[in-house]
Design a protein around this motif. Structure first.
Motif, PDB file in Angstrom:
ATOM      1  N   MET A   1      -3.786   5.762  -5.226  1.00  0.00           N
ATOM      2  CA  MET A   1      -4.543   4.193  -4.870  1.00  0.00           C
ATOM      3  C   MET A   1      -3.165   3.787  -5.095  1.00  0.00           C
ATOM      4  SD  MET A   1      -6.296   2.956  -8.076  1.00  0.00           S
ATOM      5  CE  MET A   1      -6.332   1.123  -7.291  1.00  0.00           C
ATOM      6  N   ASP A   2      -2.598   2.363  -4.370  1.00  0.00           N
ATOM      7  CA  ASP A   2      -1.145   2.162  -4.877  1.00  0.00           C
ATOM      8  C   ASP A   2      -1.754   0.133  -4.320  1.00  0.00           C
ATOM      9  OD1 ASP A   2      -1.757   1.333  -1.934  1.00  0.00           O
ATOM     10  OD2 ASP A   2       0.157   2.704  -1.659  1.00  0.00           O
ATOM     11  N   PHE A   3      -1.279  -0.552  -4.885  1.00  0.00           N
ATOM     12  CA  PHE A   3      -1.823  -2.152  -4.862  1.00  0.00           C
ATOM     13  C   PHE A   3      -0.855  -2.606  -5.176  1.00  0.00           C
ATOM     14  CE2 PHE A   3      -2.597  -0.876  -9.945  1.00  0.00           C
ATOM     15  CZ  PHE A   3      -2.356  -1.806 -10.199  1.00  0.00           C
ATOM     16  N   GLY A   9      -3.445  -9.363  -3.074  1.00  0.00           N
ATOM     17  CA  GLY A   9      -2.105  -8.579  -2.118  1.00  0.00           C
ATOM     18  C   GLY A   9      -3.326  -7.445  -1.883  1.00  0.00           C
ATOM     19  N   SER A  10      -2.592  -6.245  -1.397  1.00  0.00           N
ATOM     20  CA  SER A  10      -3.937  -4.859  -0.531  1.00  0.00           C
ATOM     21  C   SER A  10      -3.747  -4.130  -1.925  1.00  0.00           C
ATOM     22  CB  SER A  10      -3.872  -4.725   0.368  1.00  0.00           C
ATOM     23  OG  SER A  10      -3.265  -5.559   0.981  1.00  0.00           O
ATOM     24  N   VAL A  11      -5.664  -3.087  -2.547  1.00  0.00           N
ATOM     25  CA  VAL A  11      -4.963  -2.310  -2.898  1.00  0.00           C
ATOM     26  C   VAL A  11      -5.625  -1.171  -1.948  1.00  0.00           C
ATOM     27  CG1 VAL A  11      -6.563  -1.532  -4.409  1.00  0.00           C
ATOM     28  CG2 VAL A  11      -5.769  -3.543  -4.948  1.00  0.00           C
ATOM     29  N   ARG A  12      -4.937  -0.070  -1.709  1.00  0.00           N
ATOM     30  CA  ARG A  12      -5.267   0.750  -0.802  1.00  0.00           C
ATOM     31  C   ARG A  12      -5.776   2.051  -1.485  1.00  0.00           C
ATOM     32  NH1 ARG A  12      -0.096   1.204   2.801  1.00  0.00           N
ATOM     33  NH2 ARG A  12       1.265   2.121   1.036  1.00  0.00           N
ATOM     34  N   HIS A  25      -9.430   3.406   2.278  1.00  0.00           N
ATOM     35  CA  HIS A  25     -10.032   2.153   2.001  1.00  0.00           C
ATOM     36  C   HIS A  25      -8.998   1.066   1.797  1.00  0.00           C
ATOM     37  CE1 HIS A  25     -13.109  -0.943   1.687  1.00  0.00           C
ATOM     38  NE2 HIS A  25     -12.954  -1.405   0.680  1.00  0.00           N
ATOM     39  N   THR A  26      -9.201   0.374   2.293  1.00  0.00           N
ATOM     40  CA  THR A  26      -7.937  -1.389   2.157  1.00  0.00           C
ATOM     41  C   THR A  26      -9.068  -2.670   1.626  1.00  0.00           C
ATOM     42  OG1 THR A  26      -6.138  -0.084   3.359  1.00  0.00           O
ATOM     43  CG2 THR A  26      -6.063  -2.633   2.565  1.00  0.00           C
ATOM     44  N   TYR A  27      -8.566  -2.503   0.143  1.00  0.00           N
ATOM     45  CA  TYR A  27      -9.167  -4.154  -0.379  1.00  0.00           C
ATOM     46  C   TYR A  27      -8.533  -4.908   0.405  1.00  0.00           C
ATOM     47  CZ  TYR A  27     -12.569  -0.780  -2.614  1.00  0.00           C
ATOM     48  OH  TYR A  27     -13.353   0.496  -3.922  1.00  0.00           O
ATOM     49  N   GLN A  28      -8.521  -5.884   0.482  1.00  0.00           N
ATOM     50  CA  GLN A  28      -7.354  -6.997   0.827  1.00  0.00           C
ATOM     51  C   GLN A  28      -8.135  -8.019   0.049  1.00  0.00           C
ATOM     52  OE1 GLN A  28      -5.343  -6.787   2.435  1.00  0.00           O
ATOM     53  NE2 GLN A  28      -5.612  -5.338   4.515  1.00  0.00           N
ATOM     54  N   SER A  68      -0.067  10.178 -12.386  1.00  0.00           N
ATOM     55  CA  SER A  68       0.678   9.549 -13.442  1.00  0.00           C
ATOM     56  C   SER A  68       0.779   8.269 -12.658  1.00  0.00           C
ATOM     57  CB  SER A  68       2.056  10.548 -12.408  1.00  0.00           C
ATOM     58  OG  SER A  68       1.904  10.330 -10.834  1.00  0.00           O
ATOM     59  N   VAL A  69       1.689   7.828 -13.856  1.00  0.00           N
ATOM     60  CA  VAL A  69       1.744   5.604 -13.351  1.00  0.00           C
ATOM     61  C   VAL A  69       3.151   5.486 -12.548  1.00  0.00           C
ATOM     62  CG1 VAL A  69       1.652   3.353 -13.328  1.00  0.00           C
ATOM     63  CG2 VAL A  69      -0.156   5.842 -14.388  1.00  0.00           C
ATOM     64  N   VAL A  70       4.070   4.736 -11.246  1.00  0.00           N
ATOM     65  CA  VAL A  70       5.082   4.466 -11.121  1.00  0.00           C
ATOM     66  C   VAL A  70       4.862   2.591 -11.092  1.00  0.00           C
ATOM     67  CG1 VAL A  70       6.770   4.666  -9.852  1.00  0.00           C
ATOM     68  CG2 VAL A  70       5.075   6.868 -10.128  1.00  0.00           C
TER      69      VAL A  70
END
Length: 237
Positions: A1-3, A9-12, A25-28, A68-70
């Motif tokens: 996931m990225d956000f 913003g969007s969360v994918r 899925h994308t949270y808008q 991992s977190v970036v």
């Protein structure tokens, strides 16, 4: 996931299969939550949990491989100190194997997602003994009474009423104060930033970790006494 975490913003969410990122899925979140942000704490550690929504014939399992977190933008490693302190003398400190509690902190029940990291402990002896000063994680306190919040920080509550420790939990740092010195100061941060390994966490049942500044004397027949403080960073303020 990225956000995106700009407050909006969007969360994918998706998978990486054969090197290709496949979005499922994308949270808008833009223009959805009115006057509030869609996520209050965007720097929590990764955690996995599964729940059953109905009765099952057998137990459920989940296998997790790695994480991992970036952060693309990074973050600024600066914060003010918040301080929980005992300003009245704690007496009857002696040389037993059990330490005596000076001041303790934990997350308040309404802010278990707060990112709070101990920074520095200080102890000032008021009698002529040598002391061992420790930072304990999750000791069992006797007679603790938790004050609503640490002054200037609504996410943390503190205790200076405990009179004993029946189980010390884990010693995460130790230092020594001589009777000829003016007090002991021990930093818990790494030189280049925050020591996130010390972050206050909470169980799934909503029970916060506890950190306690505790001491005992290592010499002298007379019982000791002193005052002290435990400072911390709150990265959610």
């Amino acid at each position: 996931m990225d956000f995106e975490w700009l407050g909006v913003g969007s969360v994918r969410c998706g998978f990486i299969i054969n090197g290709q990122y496949i979005v499922c899925h994308t949270y808008q979140t833009a223009n959805v939550y009115g006057t509030s942000v869609y996520m209050t704490t965007a720097i929590l550690p990764v955690r996995y949990e599964i729940t059953n929504t109905a009765a099952t014939a057998s137990s459920s399992t989940m296998k997790q491989i790695c994480s991992s977190v970036v952060s693309e933008a990074g973050f600024e490693q600066t914060s003010i100190d918040h301080v929980a302190r005992r300003d009245t003398e704690f007496t009857n400190i002696d040389t037993t194997a059990t330490f005596f509690p000076i001041v303790s902190i934990r997350l308040i029940s309404t802010a278990l997602n707060a990112v709070v990291i101990p920074n520095r402990v200080q102890f000032l002896p008021l009698t002529n003994q040598n002391y061992e000063v420790v930072l304990l994680k999750n000791p069992t306190l006797t007679g603790a009474t938790w004050a609503a919040t640490v002054p200037s920080d609504a996410n943390v509550e503190y205790d200076v009423a405990a009179t004993a420790i029946s189980s010390i939990g884990t010693i995460v740092q130790t230092d020594y104060v001589t009777s000829s010195g003016s007090g002991g100061v021990a930093n818990t941060s790494v030189p280049t930033g925050y020591n996130l390994d010390l972050q206050l966490g909470a169980s799934l049942a909503g029970v916060s970790d506890i950190y306690t500044l505790a001491v005992r004397t290592v010499s002298g027949a007379t019982k000791g006494s002193g005052v002290g403080s435990l400072s911390f960073y709150d990265l959610t303020q």
